[in-house]
Design an enzyme around this catalytic site. Structure first.
Site, PDB file in Angstrom:
ATOM      1  N   LYS A  32       0.732  -1.240   0.706  1.00 28.97           N
ATOM      2  CA  LYS A  32       0.177   0.057  -0.046  1.00 28.97           C
ATOM      3  C   LYS A  32       1.010   0.770  -0.211  1.00 28.97           C
ATOM      4  O   LYS A  32       0.817   1.823  -1.122  1.00 28.97           O
ATOM      5  CB  LYS A  32      -0.573  -0.460   1.100  1.00 28.97           C
ATOM      6  CG  LYS A  32      -1.730   1.111   1.376  1.00 28.97           C
ATOM      7  CD  LYS A  32      -2.087   1.069   2.951  1.00 28.97           C
ATOM      8  CE  LYS A  32      -1.431   1.151   3.791  1.00 28.97           C
ATOM      9  NZ  LYS A  32      -1.639   2.640   5.490  1.00 28.97           N
ATOM     10  N   THR A  33       1.956   1.453   0.728  1.00 33.05           N
ATOM     11  CA  THR A  33       2.235   2.368   1.206  1.00 33.05           C
ATOM     12  C   THR A  33       3.569   2.514  -0.298  1.00 33.05           C
ATOM     13  O   THR A  33       3.451   3.906  -0.820  1.00 33.05           O
ATOM     14  CB  THR A  33       3.325   3.009   2.119  1.00 33.05           C
ATOM     15  OG1 THR A  33       2.464   2.233   3.639  1.00 33.05           O
ATOM     16  CG2 THR A  33       4.109   3.436   2.684  1.00 33.05           C
ATOM     17  N   GLN A 250      -8.910  -3.875   8.374  1.00 29.08           N
ATOM     18  CA  GLN A 250      -8.093  -3.757   9.400  1.00 29.08           C
ATOM     19  C   GLN A 250      -8.409  -2.591  10.245  1.00 29.08           C
ATOM     20  O   GLN A 250      -8.107  -1.725  10.829  1.00 29.08           O
ATOM     21  CB  GLN A 250      -7.082  -3.409   8.689  1.00 29.08           C
ATOM     22  CG  GLN A 250      -5.923  -4.339   7.648  1.00 29.08           C
ATOM     23  CD  GLN A 250      -4.411  -4.063   7.747  1.00 29.08           C
ATOM     24  OE1 GLN A 250      -4.168  -4.187   8.790  1.00 29.08           O
ATOM     25  NE2 GLN A 250      -4.497  -4.198   6.406  1.00 29.08           N
ATOM     26  N   ARG A 612       0.067  -9.972  10.492  1.00 33.52           N
ATOM     27  CA  ARG A 612       1.601  -8.810  10.903  1.00 33.52           C
ATOM     28  C   ARG A 612       2.683 -10.386  10.867  1.00 33.52           C
ATOM     29  O   ARG A 612       3.987 -10.104  11.082  1.00 33.52           O
ATOM     30  CB  ARG A 612       1.695  -8.692  12.728  1.00 33.52           C
ATOM     31  CG  ARG A 612       0.812  -7.586  12.852  1.00 33.52           C
ATOM     32  CD  ARG A 612       0.809  -6.618  12.012  1.00 33.52           C
ATOM     33  NE  ARG A 612      -0.371  -6.689  11.114  1.00 33.52           N
ATOM     34  CZ  ARG A 612      -0.541  -6.082   9.947  1.00 33.52           C
ATOM     35  NH1 ARG A 612       0.433  -5.198   9.764  1.00 33.52           N
ATOM     36  NH2 ARG A 612      -1.704  -6.141   8.973  1.00 33.52           N
TER      37      ARG A 612
END
Length: 756
Positions: A32-33, A250, A612
């Site tokens: 995403k980033t 999320q 994670r």
DNA sequence: TGACCCTACATTTTT
DNA sequence: TGTAGGGTCA
């Protein structure tokens, strides 16, 4: 040239679809980033959009910083003019330049939660209602929910969510707002609603910003509340180049006002939206992705994504059943030591728990095994008493109307103005509709008018000294004297330093150190800010408490990370332990009996926790756990049941033989243990040897960074010699004798010390 | 004003 | 069980 080759087809789309509304649903670990960074870089470099026309809104400063750094790395131009900022910082900045429209002055103070609570308390006190009858927190929750919905006094709301005069706490809301206004202050929620108010009342102001920001991006969109949504809607009303990125799976902050409808209903507001789904996961093993998908698919409130990955199958998820919470903690310690011996660095491991209280037991076990760890979260530096005290001095210098700051320090150090005198002054201030400061200043200047306020001559003279000091400091600030100079003058001339120094206990020592570190923070701010003003410093620390002092979630070499699942969002670790996977723990007992909506959020939390992990995921639970002073037998979490059996191995630890429980749980769909599942392990691992596998990491590992005799350099005090040292890791403390003969004690984790 | 005791209470906390 | 905050006492 911006490189698009390393992007997958959907990511590429997300970059190239620059115009018109775009919603990117980005699964966990889907790059995403990277996509956002490329999109912004693309706009800058290929579409020649000026940095000034771009706005990227994030939730945390950390995210904003990371994005800025990565863009700077990507493009050749200077990214200084880029507005990549948090919602709150963006609003604060905007309001400072437009303050006059709303009857604020540009030096307004931002109140944090603690300060809001103090106001709620004082409102109750003023009405003579005890905090037992009405919990101030309930009032704040009410006020907060109004602000989260975008309500400000007098606003006509389109579809509910506003205040009704019949509301139980409506009166408090009005009073609270006027109290803030009197103090020339805004709270966090008020930063957003004030901008909405500004835009609604002054369309020309709105249109200025609409014209300026040609492209707007919103990160972590699932966490926006309705107020933030409306803000975006207004801001992008003209250009319509709005790109939001989020993941409904999320969304774990609904209790903070995040409104999942903002995602689910985005298409209603922007019917021509292009929806893109980033579904390829680059982080985790196939096993982990499949398991996490199976869990999250049980949720109904989602747009639906289908995560997949090219990563290897990986190890089975390890579900570990422990005898009790203590054994669970020991397992973590032993297993992490074992991983370490097998070559996994501690910084690649993390423990996630549902609630903070679970950390203690694990900390104890890690300490016993001499494993270094860091707890992410905890008491914030800026929430410590001595820091808040000194910050109050600084705030009062900037904003004399900040009565909260004033009442905090008026008698610290003691000036004889106790609770009773303060009460009198406050009543006078309320009655004459002015600020506490004005009253005090007037009393000092011409006491005659205030003869009805009985104060001793001694008090008056110390008040006079106080007023003089603050005014002097104010002049320094106006003359652009360095904030650090003002701070030091305030610290010493107020008598605060001497007042603290009078005590000789260890705690005092720590406080003095903290004050040194505050000075350090101010000097660092001076070095980094373009225009280092005192008010700039105060704003930075209110809106971004995550400074050098608290490195946040960044994993540190040699330390295993401990954090809540909430704190884990956005992070990744090769090896992760999700602990306390029991009914009433995870999911939390509060959600268990409050309906499906709450349970879906718990499931999202569990999903966040699972995703994670990159290589290996452990899920542990205890048969019996000490909760509220009683041993509870909750049975394994329902979320464990939602993971397909073929994806996990189930290991049951033998605890301490003498006090084992019979291994059956009453009720639930909990199946007695399938012994065959344990065959995944070598037989000697099935029965975990709790005591024999105590960790023995290399000794050098736990040695202090600055042992006795080290030559060091402190960024403020210069060179020195470590005279004594105690503890290691986060606890390490040293006493340094500096070349000028001065001795000082420091907490190594805070102090800017390096080896000479 | 601070120290101490007692009791009520006990998710999560980007800003 | 742990602790934070309120109340009380010196």
């Amino acid at each position: 040239m911006i490189k698009l080759d390393s992007l997958n087809p959907v990511q590429k789309q997300a970059v190239l679809n620059t115009d018109g509304p775009v919603m990117i649903l980005a699964g966990a670990g889907s790059g995403k980033t990277k996509t956002l960074v490329t999109r912004i870089s693309y706009l800058l470099e290929e579409k020649n959009v000026s940095a000034h026309q771009l706005l990227a809104l994030t939730f945390s400063n950390k995210a904003a910083r990371e994005m800025r750094e990565r863009i700077a790395h990507e493009v050749s131009m200077d990214v200084g003019a880029l507005q990549i900022t948090t919602f709150h910082a963006f609003c604060a900045k905007l309001l400072r330049s437009e303050a006059n429209y709303l009857g604020l002055s540009r030096n307004f103070t931002i109140y944090d939660e603690g300060e809001s609570k103090a106001i709620a308390k004082s409102l109750l006190e003023r009405r003579g209602i005890s905090t037992k009858e009405i919990n101030p927190y309930d009032i704040l929750t009410y006020i907060d929910s109004l602000k989260n919905n975008g309500y400000y006094p007098g606003r006509v709301m389109q579809d509910g969510g506003g205040a009704e005069p019949s509301d139980e706490f409506f009166g408090y809301f009005e009073e609270y707002e006027s109290e803030l206004h009197r103090a020339n202050a805004l709270d966090f929620g008020g930063l957003i609603t004030a901008v909405i108010q500004l835009f609604e009342k002054f369309p020309d102001v709105l249109s200025r910003y609409q014209n300026r920001f040609v492209y707007v991006l919103v990160d972590e969109y699932q966490d926006t509340n309705r107020a933030q949504f409306e803000l975006i809607k207004m801001l992008c009303g003209k250009r319509r180049n709005i790109c939001v990125v989020g993941d409904e799976d999320q969304s774990i902050y609904s209790w903070r006002g995040a409104d999942i409808r903002n995602i689910l209903d985005f298409e209603k507001v922007w019917p021509d939206v292009k929806v893109l789904k980033l579904e390829q996961n680059y982080r985790s093993s196939k096993t982990i992705i499949e398991a996490a998908s199976c869990v999250i698919e049980k949720n109904t409130m989602r747009k639906g994504k289908h995560m997949w990955t090219d990563n290897p199958e990986g190890d089975a998820i390890e579900i570990v059943e422990c005898f009790n919470d203590k054994d669970e903690a020991e397992f973590i310690a032993n297993e992490s030591a074992k991983l370490y011996r097998a070559g996994v660095p501690y910084k690649e491991m993390a423990v996630f728990y549902r609630s903070n209280a679970q950390a203690r037991q694990i900390e104890d076990a890690l300490r016993k095994s001499k494993i270094n760890y860091r707890v992410v979260g905890g008491v914030k530096f800026y929430e410590r008493k001595e820091i808040k005290d000194m910050l109050s001095y600084l705030r009062l210098i900037i904003n004399s109307k900040d009565s909260l700051a004033l009442s905090r320090i008026i008698n610290v150090p003691a000036r004889g103005v106790g609770a009773t005198s303060l009460r009198k002054l406050e009543v006078e201030a309320v009655n004459s509709n002015t600020s506490l400061w004005d009253i005090i200043e007037k009393i000092v200047d011409h006491a005659g008018e205030f003869a009805h306020i009985k104060l001793s001559a001694k008090i008056k003279s110390s008040l006079s000294e106080f007023v003089t000091l603050i005014n002097e400091l104010r002049v320094l600030d106006q003359n652009k004297v360095k904030p650090s100079t003002i701070y030091e003058k305030a610290l010493h001339e107020s008598g605060y330093y001497a007042f603290l120094k009078a005590n000789k206990d260890y705690e005092t020592l720590a406080r003095l150190e903290n004050l040194d570190e505050l000075l350090n923070a101010i000097t660092q701010f001076e070095d980094s800010a373009e225009v280092p003003t005192l008010s700039g410093f105060l704003e930075t620390i209110t809106l971004d408490s995550n400074t050098e002092f608290d490195e946040g979630a960044r994993a540190v070499d040699g330390e295993i990370s401990l954090m809540t699942v909430h704190g884990a969002k956005g992070l990744e670790f090769t090896h992760a332990f999700v602990v306390g996977a029991e009914e009433n723990v995870f999911p939390s007992y509060r959600s268990v009996d409050s309906g499906e909506i709450a349970m879906e959020e718990e499931r999202r939390l569990f999903y966040v926790a699972m995703t994670r992990a990159m290589i290996k995921l452990y899920i542990t639970f205890a048969q019996g756990r000490m909760l509220f002073g009683q041993v509870k037998f909750n049975g394994p979490s329902r979320f464990i049941d939602e993971i397909p059996e073929k994806l996990y191995s189930w290991k049951k630890l033998k605890g301490h033989q003498e006090d084992r429980y019979d291994n059956s749980f009453s009720g639930g769909n909990y199946d007695p243990y399938d012994q065959s599942q344990e065959s995944y392990y070598d037989s000697d691992e099935v029965v975990y040897q709790v005591k024999e596998t105590a960790a023995q990491p290399p000794k050098t590992y736990h040695q202090p960074k600055f042992p006795k005799g080290s030559k060091v350099v402190h960024s403020l005090y210069g060179a020195g010699l470590v005279e004594s040292s105690e503890g290691a890791g986060a606890e390490e403390k040293v006493q340094i004798k500096f070349t000028d003969g001065n001795r000082k004690k420091f907490m190594v984790k805070f102090a800017p010390i390096v080896l000479a």
